[in-house]
Design a protein around this motif. Sequence first.
Motif, PDB file in Angstrom:
ATOM      1  N   LYS A 170      54.550 -27.217 -17.265  1.00 10.68           N
ATOM      2  CA  LYS A 170      53.074 -26.848 -17.307  1.00 10.68           C
ATOM      3  C   LYS A 170      53.320 -25.705 -16.249  1.00 10.68           C
ATOM      4  CE  LYS A 170      49.019 -28.123 -18.641  1.00 10.68           C
ATOM      5  NZ  LYS A 170      48.533 -26.649 -18.709  1.00 10.68           N
ATOM      6  N   ILE A 171      52.057 -24.763 -16.743  1.00 13.68           N
ATOM      7  CA  ILE A 171      51.962 -23.707 -16.203  1.00 13.68           C
ATOM      8  C   ILE A 171      50.329 -23.656 -16.035  1.00 13.68           C
ATOM      9  CG2 ILE A 171      52.124 -21.135 -15.999  1.00 13.68           C
ATOM     10  CD1 ILE A 171      54.554 -22.711 -18.390  1.00 13.68           C
ATOM     11  N   GLY A 172      49.841 -23.517 -14.674  1.00 10.84           N
ATOM     12  CA  GLY A 172      48.216 -23.338 -14.688  1.00 10.84           C
ATOM     13  C   GLY A 172      47.700 -24.949 -14.952  1.00 10.84           C
ATOM     14  N   PRO A 173      46.476 -25.020 -15.025  1.00 12.69           N
ATOM     15  CA  PRO A 173      45.502 -23.874 -14.780  1.00 12.69           C
ATOM     16  C   PRO A 173      45.350 -23.565 -13.268  1.00 12.69           C
ATOM     17  CG  PRO A 173      44.133 -25.775 -15.235  1.00 12.69           C
ATOM     18  CD  PRO A 173      45.697 -25.938 -15.335  1.00 12.69           C
ATOM     19  N   PHE A 174      45.019 -22.110 -13.099  1.00  9.42           N
ATOM     20  CA  PHE A 174      44.738 -21.692 -11.781  1.00  9.42           C
ATOM     21  C   PHE A 174      43.366 -21.125 -11.654  1.00  9.42           C
ATOM     22  CE2 PHE A 174      49.160 -20.806 -12.901  1.00  9.42           C
ATOM     23  CZ  PHE A 174      49.750 -21.566 -12.009  1.00  9.42           C
ATOM     24  N   ASN A 175      42.659 -21.083 -10.540  1.00 13.42           N
ATOM     25  CA  ASN A 175      41.356 -20.477 -10.309  1.00 13.42           C
ATOM     26  C   ASN A 175      41.242 -19.002 -10.298  1.00 13.42           C
ATOM     27  OD1 ASN A 175      42.542 -19.906  -7.815  1.00 13.42           O
ATOM     28  ND2 ASN A 175      41.301 -21.494  -6.644  1.00 13.42           N
ATOM     29  N   THR A 176      42.255 -18.068 -10.295  1.00 14.62           N
ATOM     30  CA  THR A 176      42.241 -17.080 -10.659  1.00 14.62           C
ATOM     31  C   THR A 176      43.384 -16.476 -11.594  1.00 14.62           C
ATOM     32  OG1 THR A 176      43.887 -16.377  -9.069  1.00 14.62           O
ATOM     33  CG2 THR A 176      41.614 -16.422  -8.085  1.00 14.62           C
ATOM     34  N   GLU A 177      43.176 -15.343 -12.090  1.00  9.48           N
ATOM     35  CA  GLU A 177      44.037 -14.710 -13.025  1.00  9.48           C
ATOM     36  C   GLU A 177      45.396 -14.645 -12.503  1.00  9.48           C
ATOM     37  OE1 GLU A 177      43.749 -11.397 -16.596  1.00  9.48           O
ATOM     38  OE2 GLU A 177      43.784 -10.707 -14.494  1.00  9.48           O
ATOM     39  N   THR A 178      46.481 -15.098 -13.180  1.00  5.93           N
ATOM     40  CA  THR A 178      47.880 -14.841 -12.404  1.00  5.93           C
ATOM     41  C   THR A 178      48.820 -14.476 -13.500  1.00  5.93           C
ATOM     42  OG1 THR A 178      47.257 -17.270 -11.554  1.00  5.93           O
ATOM     43  CG2 THR A 178      49.639 -16.547 -11.725  1.00  5.93           C
ATOM     44  N   PRO A 179      49.687 -13.498 -12.795  1.00  8.00           N
ATOM     45  CA  PRO A 179      50.972 -12.891 -13.515  1.00  8.00           C
ATOM     46  C   PRO A 179      51.673 -13.833 -14.149  1.00  8.00           C
ATOM     47  CG  PRO A 179      50.621 -12.028 -11.181  1.00  8.00           C
ATOM     48  CD  PRO A 179      49.526 -13.364 -11.352  1.00  8.00           C
ATOM     49  N   LEU A 180      52.128 -13.545 -15.231  1.00  5.21           N
ATOM     50  CA  LEU A 180      53.248 -14.481 -15.973  1.00  5.21           C
ATOM     51  C   LEU A 180      54.513 -13.689 -15.936  1.00  5.21           C
ATOM     52  CD1 LEU A 180      51.128 -15.331 -19.179  1.00  5.21           C
ATOM     53  CD2 LEU A 180      51.979 -16.919 -17.419  1.00  5.21           C
ATOM     54  N   ILE A 181      55.395 -14.455 -15.257  1.00 10.22           N
ATOM     55  CA  ILE A 181      56.797 -13.688 -15.276  1.00 10.22           C
ATOM     56  C   ILE A 181      57.800 -14.371 -16.067  1.00 10.22           C
ATOM     57  CG2 ILE A 181      58.565 -13.316 -13.401  1.00 10.22           C
ATOM     58  CD1 ILE A 181      56.489 -13.454 -11.213  1.00 10.22           C
ATOM     59  N   TYR A 182      58.205 -13.955 -16.834  1.00  5.17           N
ATOM     60  CA  TYR A 182      59.133 -14.309 -18.117  1.00  5.17           C
ATOM     61  C   TYR A 182      60.453 -13.937 -17.519  1.00  5.17           C
ATOM     62  CZ  TYR A 182      55.010 -14.559 -21.018  1.00  5.17           C
ATOM     63  OH  TYR A 182      53.722 -14.779 -21.645  1.00  5.17           O
ATOM     64  N   SER A 183      61.083 -14.959 -16.952  1.00  2.16           N
ATOM     65  CA  SER A 183      62.057 -14.974 -16.115  1.00  2.16           C
ATOM     66  C   SER A 183      63.609 -15.379 -16.871  1.00  2.16           C
ATOM     67  CB  SER A 183      62.182 -15.835 -14.814  1.00  2.16           C
ATOM     68  OG  SER A 183      61.976 -17.169 -15.178  1.00  2.16           O
ATOM     69  N   ARG A 184      63.400 -16.007 -17.963  1.00  2.40           N
ATOM     70  CA  ARG A 184      64.701 -16.219 -18.705  1.00  2.40           C
ATOM     71  C   ARG A 184      64.946 -15.219 -19.690  1.00  2.40           C
ATOM     72  NH1 ARG A 184      63.713 -20.908 -22.098  1.00  2.40           N
ATOM     73  NH2 ARG A 184      65.886 -21.339 -22.059  1.00  2.40           N
ATOM     74  N   VAL A 185      65.850 -14.239 -19.553  1.00  2.00           N
ATOM     75  CA  VAL A 185      66.069 -12.975 -19.986  1.00  2.00           C
ATOM     76  C   VAL A 185      66.937 -13.587 -21.175  1.00  2.00           C
ATOM     77  CG1 VAL A 185      67.008 -10.791 -20.126  1.00  2.00           C
ATOM     78  CG2 VAL A 185      65.455 -11.493 -18.159  1.00  2.00           C
ATOM     79  N   PHE A 186      66.745 -13.261 -22.535  1.00  2.00           N
ATOM     80  CA  PHE A 186      67.819 -13.276 -23.549  1.00  2.00           C
ATOM     81  C   PHE A 186      68.199 -12.306 -24.048  1.00  2.00           C
ATOM     82  CE2 PHE A 186      64.177 -16.547 -24.227  1.00  2.00           C
ATOM     83  CZ  PHE A 186      65.253 -17.871 -23.943  1.00  2.00           C
ATOM     84  N   THR A 187      67.620 -11.021 -24.036  1.00  2.00           N
ATOM     85  CA  THR A 187      67.972  -9.718 -24.218  1.00  2.00           C
ATOM     86  C   THR A 187      67.386  -8.661 -23.398  1.00  2.00           C
ATOM     87  OG1 THR A 187      68.389 -10.393 -26.854  1.00  2.00           O
ATOM     88  CG2 THR A 187      68.385  -7.917 -26.144  1.00  2.00           C
ATOM     89  N   ASN A 188      68.091  -7.706 -22.858  1.00  2.00           N
ATOM     90  CA  ASN A 188      67.461  -6.697 -21.895  1.00  2.00           C
ATOM     91  C   ASN A 188      68.377  -5.228 -22.198  1.00  2.00           C
ATOM     92  OD1 ASN A 188      65.764  -5.538 -20.183  1.00  2.00           O
ATOM     93  ND2 ASN A 188      66.583  -6.420 -18.487  1.00  2.00           N
ATOM     94  N   ILE A 189      68.601  -4.804 -23.334  1.00  2.00           N
ATOM     95  CA  ILE A 189      69.369  -3.603 -23.547  1.00  2.00           C
ATOM     96  C   ILE A 189      68.515  -2.580 -22.977  1.00  2.00           C
ATOM     97  CG2 ILE A 189      70.072  -2.060 -25.455  1.00  2.00           C
ATOM     98  CD1 ILE A 189      70.509  -4.667 -27.017  1.00  2.00           C
ATOM     99  N   GLY A 190      69.217  -1.812 -22.094  1.00  2.00           N
ATOM    100  CA  GLY A 190      68.571  -0.795 -21.421  1.00  2.00           C
ATOM    101  C   GLY A 190      67.855  -1.003 -20.117  1.00  2.00           C
ATOM    102  N   GLY A 191      67.703  -2.359 -19.885  1.00  2.00           N
ATOM    103  CA  GLY A 191      67.317  -2.874 -18.569  1.00  2.00           C
ATOM    104  C   GLY A 191      65.925  -2.409 -18.405  1.00  2.00           C
ATOM    105  N   ALA A 192      64.998  -2.155 -19.386  1.00  2.00           N
ATOM    106  CA  ALA A 192      63.800  -1.489 -18.853  1.00  2.00           C
ATOM    107  C   ALA A 192      62.921  -2.822 -18.471  1.00  2.00           C
ATOM    108  CB  ALA A 192      63.074  -0.744 -19.884  1.00  2.00           C
ATOM    109  N   TYR A 193      63.094  -4.011 -18.690  1.00  2.00           N
ATOM    110  CA  TYR A 193      62.313  -5.240 -18.418  1.00  2.00           C
ATOM    111  C   TYR A 193      62.747  -5.914 -16.951  1.00  2.00           C
ATOM    112  CZ  TYR A 193      60.241  -9.932 -18.024  1.00  2.00           C
ATOM    113  OH  TYR A 193      59.632 -11.076 -17.691  1.00  2.00           O
ATOM    114  N   ASN A 194      61.874  -6.190 -16.231  1.00  2.00           N
ATOM    115  CA  ASN A 194      62.276  -6.724 -14.805  1.00  2.00           C
ATOM    116  C   ASN A 194      61.879  -8.025 -14.874  1.00  2.00           C
ATOM    117  OD1 ASN A 194      62.483  -7.506 -12.115  1.00  2.00           O
ATOM    118  ND2 ASN A 194      61.900  -5.434 -11.291  1.00  2.00           N
TER     119      ASN A 194
END
Length: 302
Positions: free
Chosen positions: A183-207
């Motif tokens: 489960k993620i949320g709910p929260f009482n404020t808008e919250t960043p979604l951090i997609y930490s499970r990297v499957f592909t990152n060619i060029g490394g532009a996603y952090n």
Amino acid sequence: MRAMHESQKLLATRWNSAHDMLQRLLEQQPAIHAALLSAEVRKKGKDICTLSEADITAAEEVVTAMKPMKVATLVMSEEITQTLSVVAPLLALLIHLQDSPTDSNLTKVIKSVMCQALNKRYLNKETLYVATAMDLRFKALPFLSKDQRQDYLCYYPCRSYKEQSITETPKLAFTAGLTTSGKIGPFNTETPLIYSRVFTNIGGAYNPTTGIFTAPVKGVYYIRFTAFNNKNGEWMAVNLYHNSERILHNSELANGHSFIANALILQLEQGSVVYLRLPQNCGLYDDPSSLNTFSGFLLFPL
């Protein structure tokens, strides 16, 4: 000319003052020795305090041990615009100089104390390494291990594009999953979604640490996301941002297993960022099945 030969004072708030003071003392030893030989001075010989040969040797060792710090300080201070990126290479060089089989015991003690002080001052080197990785002067990152170099270069690829031919098309594509923890949320404020499970990152532009995709070149990009929630009666939603502007909102009242997906094509300037946020009072659910994803790739540069 007189200013060149004036004595130096030890100041606690002035870097390298101990080095400068001792160096000036050693430079003036011939003049000091000559003055002590004068008849007028020798009349009060009992009041004269002179340095022994061992004292002179010790002073020479202190100056030699502290010289790298003096040089490092000059390098930093002589930059027209001081940059954080210089700190990590200089710090690594200073610490590396601690090991020398020819050092005397006094020199080893001085270097050890300096090394401990430097490490204590820079406990968290993450920011220093990031700044250095973005500076073309230090593109080889020779002070890092092979694995460390790869970690920082993949997050900040824009420097490599500056070195590419303008006719060469950069290869950029990424896909990341949100989490496996449920489960993620709910929260009482808008919250960043951090997609930490990297499957592909060619060029490394996603952090994966921040959840932000940064366009390393101006171009047209394809961006896509998926979202899932399994809690009846709970709103699921995703906001997509371009820089600080929200440009897309998708939401749905979950009914059992609810799924939404969307995609769009964006023209991005170099350095523009794209990211997702979870709206207030909304929830998502994710597990190893990767039900929530964030993807994108470069269609063509402009």
